[in-house]
Design an enzyme around this catalytic site. Sequence first.
Site: not given
Length: 393
Positions: A81, A363, A139-140
């Site tokens: 993702d 990020h 996962e995020e």
Amino acid sequence: MYTNKIKELSEKYYDRVVKLRHQFHMHPETAFEEIETAKTIENELNKLEIQVTSNVGQTGVVGLIRGKYPGKTVLLRADMDALNINEEVDIPYKSKIPGKMHACGHDGHTAGLLGTAMILNDIKHSLHGNIKLVFQPAEEDDGGAKLMIDEGVLENPHVDAAFGCHLWGGVHKGKIEVKHGPLMASPDKFIFKVIGRGGHGAMPHISVDPISIAVQAINSMQTIVSRRINPLEPAVVTFGSIHGGENHNVIPNEVEVTGTIRTFNQKLRKWIPEVMESILKGITEMQGASYEYKYIEHFPALINDNETTDFAAESLSKIVGKENVSEALQPNMGGEDFAFFAQEVPASFFLVGIAEDRPVMHHNPKFAWSDEVLLITSQALAQVAVDYLNEHK
């Protein structure tokens, strides 16, 4: 015995793996939306005539390579993702989806594991046991690993050990860090509302101001870590957003606050949100307001198995050299849902360096790394899998 062959095959498939990474990067998909990503993975595995199971944990894909001889089963995992971030990196394969990008390296994890699949598929006739290639969604935030486990990814055949890696901006390119024991924290979330009574900004005495009450609550909660927890016990309470009011001269009815709690200790993980709510309850009652409080557990802390990590470090040194494999000095307060796998089977998660001149911020809209790292990722996962199966044949 296999290291030279693994490196030779990774070079053979490198151009294809880079193209796949660029494709994933240009078409990022966020949690449980990884439909086209999953289709590409399925197509690649089908070309290799690897057994494929689709739609595991909604959008997850599992490939199974069976060695010629019976043996154990090792799981290798990559997350697929992307993030809701608008890319600001000027590269030929820049994200084509406004507001979304691979800002954490998952495009490299996915392409790298496909490279590992190509390598292992070529040498499967000499392997004892099986390799499960797990391409995981979400996962995020949502924790796709748990869904895949609940749907049986650790069975048929039963998984005996699991390995995964993360491209890491705090580690220099060409180096790998392992960590015995705790590596990443549990990244839990809280949301609370302070509900007051709105009114005119010039007449606060006939209102109940939720802004000032929320500020008092936040300030008091900040002392939980600094004054109520042993300084030698890692813990973080961070307030990430506060929303309330729309006009300069109006006291709003309510304020909403969100944030995260990070711990490694399961008792603290339960205790901190309880203390936060007791603080919120006391302050709101004292000020004539009310509250709503919600605590959301995400992933557990990622705790590497010591023996499996010893094994991984030895295996990884064959790829990058013993001098380039080191122990991470400290755990990281970030979260990683590979932790769910580590709760179920002996597992080790390691960090593959991508930093060159300076650390790379994850990020971040300018997050970027060199394609060359894909070689190490593919080789490293292939080497630990082969060594594990050979040791347990």
